[in-house]
Design an enzyme around this catalytic site. Sequence first.
Site, PDB file in Angstrom:
ATOM      1  N   THR A 120       0.826  -1.210   0.000  1.00  0.00           N
ATOM      2  CA  THR A 120       0.000   0.000   0.000  1.00  0.00           C
ATOM      3  C   THR A 120       0.860   1.260   0.000  1.00  0.00           C
ATOM      4  OG1 THR A 120      -1.515   1.270   1.396  1.00  0.00           O
ATOM      5  CG2 THR A 120      -0.103  -0.300   2.539  1.00  0.00           C
ATOM      6  N   ASP A 121       0.297   2.348  -0.496  1.00  0.00           N
ATOM      7  CA  ASP A 121       1.009   3.637  -0.446  1.00  0.00           C
ATOM      8  C   ASP A 121       1.102   4.170   0.982  1.00  0.00           C
ATOM      9  OD1 ASP A 121      -1.686   4.337  -0.091  1.00  0.00           O
ATOM     10  OD2 ASP A 121      -1.725   5.799  -1.725  1.00  0.00           O
ATOM     11  N   GLU A 122       0.305   3.588   1.903  1.00  0.00           N
ATOM     12  CA  GLU A 122       0.308   4.102   3.282  1.00  0.00           C
ATOM     13  C   GLU A 122       1.635   3.885   3.983  1.00  0.00           C
ATOM     14  OE1 GLU A 122      -3.043   3.116   5.663  1.00  0.00           O
ATOM     15  OE2 GLU A 122      -4.431   3.259   3.982  1.00  0.00           O
ATOM     16  N   TYR A 147      -1.838  -0.622  11.159  1.00  0.00           N
ATOM     17  CA  TYR A 147      -1.983  -1.272   9.849  1.00  0.00           C
ATOM     18  C   TYR A 147      -0.808  -0.950   8.943  1.00  0.00           C
ATOM     19  CZ  TYR A 147      -3.280  -1.713   4.953  1.00  0.00           C
ATOM     20  OH  TYR A 147      -3.251  -1.998   3.601  1.00  0.00           O
ATOM     21  N   LYS A 151       2.308  -3.290   7.352  1.00  0.00           N
ATOM     22  CA  LYS A 151       2.523  -3.437   5.902  1.00  0.00           C
ATOM     23  C   LYS A 151       3.950  -2.995   5.552  1.00  0.00           C
ATOM     24  CE  LYS A 151       0.074  -4.586   3.105  1.00  0.00           C
ATOM     25  NZ  LYS A 151      -0.253  -5.948   2.579  1.00  0.00           N
ATOM     26  N   PRO A 189     -17.807   1.931  -0.106  1.00  0.00           N
ATOM     27  CA  PRO A 189     -18.998   1.072   0.026  1.00  0.00           C
ATOM     28  C   PRO A 189     -19.828   1.376   1.272  1.00  0.00           C
ATOM     29  CG  PRO A 189     -16.974  -0.225   0.189  1.00  0.00           C
ATOM     30  CD  PRO A 189     -16.561   1.149  -0.186  1.00  0.00           C
ATOM     31  N   ASP A 269     -13.056  12.295  14.341  1.00  0.00           N
ATOM     32  CA  ASP A 269     -11.977  11.953  13.419  1.00  0.00           C
ATOM     33  C   ASP A 269     -11.275  10.669  13.850  1.00  0.00           C
ATOM     34  OD1 ASP A 269     -10.419  12.260  11.194  1.00  0.00           O
ATOM     35  OD2 ASP A 269      -9.395  14.078  11.877  1.00  0.00           O
TER      36      ASP A 269
HETATM   37  P1  NAD Z   1      -9.639  -7.440   2.474  1.00  0.00           P
HETATM   38  O1  NAD Z   1      -9.634  -7.170   3.932  1.00  0.00           O
HETATM   39  O2  NAD Z   1     -10.859  -7.168   1.679  1.00  0.00           O
HETATM   40  O3  NAD Z   1      -9.241  -8.960   2.211  1.00  0.00           O
HETATM   41  C1  NAD Z   1      -8.221  -9.596   2.927  1.00  0.00           C
HETATM   42  C2  NAD Z   1      -8.375 -11.121   2.762  1.00  0.00           C
HETATM   43  O4  NAD Z   1      -7.278 -11.747   3.454  1.00  0.00           O
HETATM   44  C3  NAD Z   1      -9.672 -11.665   3.353  1.00  0.00           C
HETATM   45  O5  NAD Z   1     -10.273 -12.568   2.444  1.00  0.00           O
HETATM   46  C4  NAD Z   1      -9.209 -12.390   4.618  1.00  0.00           C
HETATM   47  O6  NAD Z   1     -10.027 -13.501   4.960  1.00  0.00           O
HETATM   48  C5  NAD Z   1      -7.810 -12.836   4.223  1.00  0.00           C
HETATM   49  N1  NAD Z   1      -6.937 -13.056   5.390  1.00  0.00           N
HETATM   50  C6  NAD Z   1      -6.789 -12.224   6.461  1.00  0.00           C
HETATM   51  N2  NAD Z   1      -5.916 -12.780   7.337  1.00  0.00           N
HETATM   52  C7  NAD Z   1      -5.500 -13.959   6.789  1.00  0.00           C
HETATM   53  C8  NAD Z   1      -4.597 -14.972   7.209  1.00  0.00           C
HETATM   54  N3  NAD Z   1      -3.947 -14.907   8.381  1.00  0.00           N
HETATM   55  N4  NAD Z   1      -4.418 -16.039   6.387  1.00  0.00           N
HETATM   56  C9  NAD Z   1      -5.078 -16.141   5.209  1.00  0.00           C
HETATM   57  N5  NAD Z   1      -5.957 -15.222   4.774  1.00  0.00           N
HETATM   58  C10 NAD Z   1      -6.161 -14.145   5.546  1.00  0.00           C
HETATM   59  O7  NAD Z   1      -8.388  -6.625   1.894  1.00  0.00           O
HETATM   60  P2  NAD Z   1      -8.196  -5.933   0.463  1.00  0.00           P
HETATM   61  O8  NAD Z   1      -8.708  -4.556   0.531  1.00  0.00           O
HETATM   62  O9  NAD Z   1      -8.650  -6.866  -0.595  1.00  0.00           O
HETATM   63  O10 NAD Z   1      -6.599  -5.820   0.447  1.00  0.00           O
HETATM   64  C11 NAD Z   1      -5.812  -6.879  -0.131  1.00  0.00           C
HETATM   65  C12 NAD Z   1      -4.359  -6.473  -0.069  1.00  0.00           C
HETATM   66  O11 NAD Z   1      -4.155  -5.259  -0.800  1.00  0.00           O
HETATM   67  C13 NAD Z   1      -3.822  -6.201   1.334  1.00  0.00           C
HETATM   68  O12 NAD Z   1      -2.511  -6.717   1.415  1.00  0.00           O
HETATM   69  C14 NAD Z   1      -3.833  -4.685   1.454  1.00  0.00           C
HETATM   70  O13 NAD Z   1      -2.836  -4.244   2.340  1.00  0.00           O
HETATM   71  C15 NAD Z   1      -3.506  -4.301   0.024  1.00  0.00           C
HETATM   72  N6  NAD Z   1      -3.981  -2.973  -0.419  1.00  0.00           N
HETATM   73  C16 NAD Z   1      -5.288  -2.646  -0.299  1.00  0.00           C
HETATM   74  C17 NAD Z   1      -5.737  -1.421  -0.778  1.00  0.00           C
HETATM   75  C18 NAD Z   1      -7.200  -1.017  -0.692  1.00  0.00           C
HETATM   76  O14 NAD Z   1      -7.525   0.118  -1.037  1.00  0.00           O
HETATM   77  N7  NAD Z   1      -8.109  -1.885  -0.270  1.00  0.00           N
HETATM   78  C19 NAD Z   1      -4.844  -0.531  -1.365  1.00  0.00           C
HETATM   79  C20 NAD Z   1      -3.483  -0.905  -1.476  1.00  0.00           C
HETATM   80  C21 NAD Z   1      -3.080  -2.147  -1.007  1.00  0.00           C
HETATM   81  O1  TDX Z   2     -16.896   6.120   7.413  1.00  0.00           O
HETATM   82  C1  TDX Z   2     -15.816   6.577   7.023  1.00  0.00           C
HETATM   83  N1  TDX Z   2     -15.692   7.931   6.887  1.00  0.00           N
HETATM   84  C2  TDX Z   2     -14.544   8.517   6.461  1.00  0.00           C
HETATM   85  O2  TDX Z   2     -14.464   9.754   6.336  1.00  0.00           O
HETATM   86  C3  TDX Z   2     -14.698   5.733   6.720  1.00  0.00           C
HETATM   87  C4  TDX Z   2     -14.808   4.239   6.871  1.00  0.00           C
HETATM   88  C5  TDX Z   2     -13.542   6.335   6.281  1.00  0.00           C
HETATM   89  N2  TDX Z   2     -13.455   7.687   6.163  1.00  0.00           N
HETATM   90  C6  TDX Z   2     -12.225   8.294   5.617  1.00  0.00           C
HETATM   91  C7  TDX Z   2     -10.919   7.819   6.194  1.00  0.00           C
HETATM   92  C8  TDX Z   2      -9.980   7.960   5.019  1.00  0.00           C
HETATM   93  O3  TDX Z   2      -9.533   9.315   4.912  1.00  0.00           O
HETATM   94  O4  TDX Z   2     -12.190   7.907   4.228  1.00  0.00           O
HETATM   95  C9  TDX Z   2     -10.865   7.659   3.808  1.00  0.00           C
HETATM   96  C10 TDX Z   2     -10.757   6.223   3.317  1.00  0.00           C
HETATM   97  O5  TDX Z   2     -10.922   5.381   4.449  1.00  0.00           O
HETATM   98  P1  TDX Z   2     -10.756   3.778   4.365  1.00  0.00           P
HETATM   99  O6  TDX Z   2     -11.702   3.230   3.363  1.00  0.00           O
HETATM  100  O7  TDX Z   2     -10.794   3.235   5.751  1.00  0.00           O
HETATM  101  O8  TDX Z   2      -9.310   3.643   3.689  1.00  0.00           O
HETATM  102  P2  TDX Z   2      -7.823   4.086   4.140  1.00  0.00           P
HETATM  103  O9  TDX Z   2      -7.705   4.216   5.605  1.00  0.00           O
HETATM  104  O10 TDX Z   2      -7.427   5.237   3.267  1.00  0.00           O
HETATM  105  O11 TDX Z   2      -7.017   2.744   3.696  1.00  0.00           O
HETATM  106  C11 TDX Z   2      -7.375   2.071   2.475  1.00  0.00           C
HETATM  107  O12 TDX Z   2      -6.472   2.369   1.449  1.00  0.00           O
HETATM  108  C12 TDX Z   2      -5.175   1.873   1.559  1.00  0.00           C
HETATM  109  C13 TDX Z   2      -7.438   0.559   2.678  1.00  0.00           C
HETATM  110  O13 TDX Z   2      -8.366   0.260   3.716  1.00  0.00           O
HETATM  111  C14 TDX Z   2      -6.077   0.011   2.992  1.00  0.00           C
HETATM  112  O14 TDX Z   2      -6.141  -1.412   3.103  1.00  0.00           O
HETATM  113  C15 TDX Z   2      -5.152   0.396   1.882  1.00  0.00           C
HETATM  114  O15 TDX Z   2      -3.837   0.002   2.191  1.00  0.00           O
END
Ligand code: NAD
Ligand code: TDX
Length: 334
Positions: A120-122, A147, A151, A189, A269
Amino acid sequence: MRVLVTGGAGFIGANFVLRTLDQRPDVEVTVLDKLTYAANPVTLAPVAERIDLVKGDIADTDLVDELVAATDLVVHFAAESHNDNSLADPSSFVQTNLVGTFALLEAVRRHGVRYHHISTDEVYGDLDLDDPARFTEASAYNPSSPYSSTKAGSDLLVRAWVRSFGVAATISNCSNNYGPYQHIEKFIPRQITNVLSGVRPKLYGDGLNVRDWIHVDDHNDAVWTIIDKGRIGETYLIGADGEETNRSVVETILEVLGQPADAFDFVTDRPGHDRRYAIDSTRLRSELGWRPQYVDFRSGLSATIDWYRDNTDWWQPHKQAVEQGYATTEKVIG
Ligand code: NAD
Ligand code: TDX
């Protein structure tokens, strides 16, 4: 080619599996997923006959050894992924994101298997709103939350396993994803399903935090581009120039769903809330030729809103519990 997809029942991993089966008939997919609260096995039900779905933990060294020995490539998506949960209880983040990644790295090292690490970019921390800079592969690691620090630690393990043991790994750090099958705890979502349920969207703080949005299909196409053409040991940043304030995202959702632009609440926040993320994906574009397909955020968001409207069976059973969880800490402030 046999591919082991960890976390393949979660948001990005499941989209990766579905797209891979659709576009790459030569690939055999095994999913290793613990099926935590974040997984929705319904997502993979239509392809159940075409994949091996193994319920298990990436930190289970015997299971991981057996599965890695039988594959050509590991694509590692599995993680605890929600910042808010990591603030409430970081322990599963340390266990899965660090100890789990360690178990995978030891297995790919033993068996000489190609490994791609999803991150992730985080890991780079945050930027000021008025800073013209964006993150590049040269940015310093400076994570803020439990988190993002786990990562970041997992990325550093991968780099060390490449340098010290010659593991054939690549890393990608992507910005915020949106699209179908995303858990309704996450920002986009959550707000779409709030409006569809007659509940006002909730903005943390002043709503001016910026995220750099990318469609999940563009992320997954970039992952395959890196697997196909990336240089071993390299890191690639993935982003689609999609910077938006959280407030403008909520206003677009309200507009598309025919609600007044101010029909949202400001709530407490997030502690340590990162202000802005922004990705410069020049390396991926110029060296590997990747381009995003979803360049208009509004139309990608509209398609995602349509998906949640058309697939209420997928999310409605979980909505009440997710909102009850938020209600324990969240207070309306404006
Ligand atoms: P998600 O939470 O939707 O899915 C994570 C999956 O991993 C789930 O199916 C969960 O059951 C499984 N899991 C968790 N712990 C586990 C374990 N110990 N063993 C096996 N499976 C396990 O996450 P996501 O949003 O799909 O993110 C997927 C990857 O992408 C992560 O590595 C996250 O850091 C990275 N990522 C996410 C975003 C984003 O915006 N969602 C952005 C950049 C990177
Ligand atoms: O109800 C909300 N209201 C709100 O203002 C929620 C759930 C979030 N937020 C804000 C927090 C963040 O500024 O929206 C932004 C996005 O929040 P999240 O969806 O929780 O994402 P973020 O914390 O940015 O992290 C996501 O992007 C990078 C993913 O969850 C990570 O897994 C990924 O690495």
